[in-house]
Design a protein around this motif. Structure first.
Motif, PDB file in Angstrom:
ATOM      1  N   ASP A  73       0.858  -1.184   0.000  1.00 55.21           N
ATOM      2  CA  ASP A  73       0.000   0.000   0.000  1.00 55.21           C
ATOM      3  C   ASP A  73       0.896   1.236   0.000  1.00 55.21           C
ATOM      4  O   ASP A  73       1.468   1.606   1.030  1.00 55.21           O
ATOM      5  N   VAL A  74       1.030   1.849  -1.156  1.00 49.79           N
ATOM      6  CA  VAL A  74       1.956   2.958  -1.350  1.00 49.79           C
ATOM      7  C   VAL A  74       1.616   4.138  -0.444  1.00 49.79           C
ATOM      8  O   VAL A  74       2.504   4.728   0.186  1.00 49.79           O
ATOM      9  N   ASP A  75       0.346   4.503  -0.359  1.00 48.57           N
ATOM     10  CA  ASP A  75      -0.028   5.656   0.466  1.00 48.57           C
ATOM     11  C   ASP A  75       0.180   5.384   1.953  1.00 48.57           C
ATOM     12  O   ASP A  75       0.583   6.272   2.703  1.00 48.57           O
ATOM     13  N   ARG A  76      -0.066   4.148   2.392  1.00 46.63           N
ATOM     14  CA  ARG A  76       0.189   3.791   3.792  1.00 46.63           C
ATOM     15  C   ARG A  76       1.686   3.902   4.096  1.00 46.63           C
ATOM     16  O   ARG A  76       2.086   4.447   5.124  1.00 46.63           O
ATOM     17  N   ALA A  77       2.526   3.399   3.191  1.00 41.85           N
ATOM     18  CA  ALA A  77       3.977   3.495   3.377  1.00 41.85           C
ATOM     19  C   ALA A  77       4.414   4.954   3.389  1.00 41.85           C
ATOM     20  O   ALA A  77       5.248   5.354   4.212  1.00 41.85           O
ATOM     21  N   LYS A  78       3.846   5.746   2.503  1.00 40.13           N
ATOM     22  CA  LYS A  78       4.200   7.163   2.452  1.00 40.13           C
ATOM     23  C   LYS A  78       3.851   7.841   3.779  1.00 40.13           C
ATOM     24  O   LYS A  78       4.666   8.599   4.332  1.00 40.13           O
ATOM     25  N   SER A  79       2.704   7.568   4.325  1.00 44.43           N
ATOM     26  CA  SER A  79       2.305   8.149   5.610  1.00 44.43           C
ATOM     27  C   SER A  79       3.232   7.706   6.739  1.00 44.43           C
ATOM     28  O   SER A  79       3.601   8.501   7.609  1.00 44.43           O
ATOM     29  N   PHE A  80       3.609   6.424   6.732  1.00 46.87           N
ATOM     30  CA  PHE A  80       4.489   5.886   7.769  1.00 46.87           C
ATOM     31  C   PHE A  80       5.834   6.595   7.763  1.00 46.87           C
ATOM     32  O   PHE A  80       6.310   7.074   8.800  1.00 46.87           O
ATOM     33  N   TYR A  81       6.492   6.671   6.610  1.00 45.43           N
ATOM     34  CA  TYR A  81       7.824   7.269   6.551  1.00 45.43           C
ATOM     35  C   TYR A  81       7.777   8.783   6.765  1.00 45.43           C
ATOM     36  O   TYR A  81       8.695   9.349   7.365  1.00 45.43           O
ATOM     37  N   ALA A  82       6.708   9.431   6.343  1.00 44.56           N
ATOM     38  CA  ALA A  82       6.542  10.856   6.645  1.00 44.56           C
ATOM     39  C   ALA A  82       6.404  11.068   8.150  1.00 44.56           C
ATOM     40  O   ALA A  82       6.992  11.996   8.716  1.00 44.56           O
ATOM     41  N   ALA A  83       5.659  10.185   8.827  1.00 51.65           N
ATOM     42  CA  ALA A  83       5.473  10.293  10.279  1.00 51.65           C
ATOM     43  C   ALA A  83       6.781  10.091  11.032  1.00 51.65           C
ATOM     44  O   ALA A  83       6.948  10.624  12.139  1.00 51.65           O
ATOM     45  N   LEU A  84       7.718   9.339  10.436  1.00 50.20           N
ATOM     46  CA  LEU A  84       9.031   9.175  11.069  1.00 50.20           C
ATOM     47  C   LEU A  84       9.877  10.443  10.985  1.00 50.20           C
ATOM     48  O   LEU A  84      10.922  10.528  11.614  1.00 50.20           O
ATOM     49  N   GLY A  85       9.431  11.397  10.183  1.00 53.24           N
ATOM     50  CA  GLY A  85      10.179  12.639  10.021  1.00 53.24           C
ATOM     51  C   GLY A  85      11.199  12.586   8.904  1.00 53.24           C
ATOM     52  O   GLY A  85      12.077  13.438   8.816  1.00 53.24           O
ATOM     53  N   TRP A  86      11.064  11.583   8.017  1.00 54.93           N
ATOM     54  CA  TRP A  86      11.986  11.488   6.893  1.00 54.93           C
ATOM     55  C   TRP A  86      11.567  12.488   5.820  1.00 54.93           C
ATOM     56  O   TRP A  86      10.387  12.778   5.640  1.00 54.93           O
ATOM     57  N   ARG A  87      12.542  13.032   5.110  1.00 54.37           N
ATOM     58  CA  ARG A  87      12.274  14.030   4.073  1.00 54.37           C
ATOM     59  C   ARG A  87      11.705  13.364   2.827  1.00 54.37           C
ATOM     60  O   ARG A  87      12.280  12.414   2.283  1.00 54.37           O
ATOM     61  N   GLU A  88      10.569  13.863   2.356  1.00 54.83           N
ATOM     62  CA  GLU A  88      10.014  13.385   1.088  1.00 54.83           C
ATOM     63  C   GLU A  88      10.714  14.125  -0.043  1.00 54.83           C
ATOM     64  O   GLU A  88      10.631  15.343  -0.150  1.00 54.83           O
ATOM     65  N   ASP A  89      11.389  13.368  -0.887  1.00 55.24           N
ATOM     66  CA  ASP A  89      12.136  13.955  -2.001  1.00 55.24           C
ATOM     67  C   ASP A  89      11.343  13.968  -3.295  1.00 55.24           C
ATOM     68  O   ASP A  89      11.557  14.842  -4.138  1.00 55.24           O
ATOM     69  N   ALA A  90      10.468  12.978  -3.466  1.00 56.75           N
ATOM     70  CA  ALA A  90       9.737  12.883  -4.734  1.00 56.75           C
ATOM     71  C   ALA A  90       8.494  12.020  -4.563  1.00 56.75           C
ATOM     72  O   ALA A  90       8.466  11.101  -3.747  1.00 56.75           O
ATOM     73  N   ASP A  91       7.483  12.349  -5.324  1.00 63.03           N
ATOM     74  CA  ASP A  91       6.288  11.518  -5.508  1.00 63.03           C
ATOM     75  C   ASP A  91       5.874  11.740  -6.956  1.00 63.03           C
ATOM     76  O   ASP A  91       5.212  12.724  -7.280  1.00 63.03           O
ATOM     77  N   ILE A  92       6.328  10.844  -7.814  1.00 61.68           N
ATOM     78  CA  ILE A  92       6.155  11.021  -9.253  1.00 61.68           C
ATOM     79  C   ILE A  92       5.252   9.916  -9.803  1.00 61.68           C
ATOM     80  O   ILE A  92       5.509   8.736  -9.590  1.00 61.68           O
ATOM     81  N   VAL A  93       4.217  10.339 -10.512  1.00 64.39           N
ATOM     82  CA  VAL A  93       3.284   9.410 -11.148  1.00 64.39           C
ATOM     83  C   VAL A  93       3.357   9.642 -12.652  1.00 64.39           C
ATOM     84  O   VAL A  93       3.245  10.774 -13.114  1.00 64.39           O
ATOM     85  N   THR A  94       3.551   8.555 -13.395  1.00 65.39           N
ATOM     86  CA  THR A  94       3.582   8.697 -14.855  1.00 65.39           C
ATOM     87  C   THR A  94       2.463   7.909 -15.524  1.00 65.39           C
ATOM     88  O   THR A  94       2.431   7.811 -16.741  1.00 65.39           O
ATOM     89  N   GLY A  95       1.584   7.335 -14.730  1.00 72.00           N
ATOM     90  CA  GLY A  95       0.464   6.555 -15.249  1.00 72.00           C
ATOM     91  C   GLY A  95      -0.098   5.675 -14.150  1.00 72.00           C
ATOM     92  O   GLY A  95       0.396   5.664 -13.023  1.00 72.00           O
ATOM     93  N   ASP A  96      -1.142   4.920 -14.481  1.00 72.17           N
ATOM     94  CA  ASP A  96      -1.772   4.046 -13.493  1.00 72.17           C
ATOM     95  C   ASP A  96      -0.850   2.927 -12.999  1.00 72.17           C
ATOM     96  O   ASP A  96      -1.059   2.384 -11.923  1.00 72.17           O
ATOM     97  N   ASP A  97       0.172   2.596 -13.781  1.00 74.53           N
ATOM     98  CA  ASP A  97       1.025   1.462 -13.432  1.00 74.53           C
ATOM     99  C   ASP A  97       2.423   1.854 -12.967  1.00 74.53           C
ATOM    100  O   ASP A  97       3.283   1.001 -12.795  1.00 74.53           O
TER     101      ASP A  97
END
Length: 145
Positions: free
Chosen positions: A12-36
């Motif tokens: 679950d990409v969004d769950r992982a993103k929330s987890f690592y953001a909550a740890l205080g890690w810097r988000e460097d990129a969130d890039i989507v180029t299509g559904d896959d």
């Protein structure tokens, strides 16, 4: 050569993103180029190496990354911060042999290494998918490091 990125397999990409953001890690990129294809990159504070995860990034099964190590200079303070940020860290431990921890939780002794010996104290935690992390306390680096 320098280690730049570790790829984490997640369900679950969004769950992982929330987890690592909550740890205080810097988000460097969130890039989507299509559904896959979606790639998210985070960097732990003070680290030159980042993690990436997403959709279409790896064929490895979610939660299969094990033995990832983060280095800290105060294991007790790091444990308190991880707990406050919801990471559910283990208790601090050291290996009965005094060198490096055994895999799978074998030969663990509760508490920091005797005298808080550098390289000797650890704790562990998993992300929501089961990717396994260790923190290792290093206060004085070996020569040449």
């Amino acid at each position: 050569m320098k280690l730049e990125v570790i790829v984490l397999p997640v369900a679950d990409v969004d769950r992982a993103k929330s987890f690592y953001a909550a740890l205080g890690w810097r988000e460097d990129a969130d890039i989507v180029t299509g559904d896959d294809f979606r790639v998210i990159q985070f960097t732990p504070p003070g680290s030159p190496c980042s993690i990436i995860f997403g959709t279409g990034v790896t064929s490895a099964p979610p939660g299969s990354a094990r033995g990832l190590h983060l280095i800290v200079d105060d294991i007790e303070a790091a444990r308190a911060e991880l707990a406050a940020r919801g990471a559910n860290p283990s208790e601090v431990f050291h290996d009965e042999g005094g060198i490096f921890h055994h895999g799978g939780g074998q030969a663990r002794v509760s508490g920091p290494a005797p005298g808080r010996a550098t390289y000797g104290s650890f704790l562990s935690f998993d992300d929501p998918d089961g990717n396994g992390w260790y923190l290792q306390e290093i206060t004085t680096r070996l020569p040449g490091r």
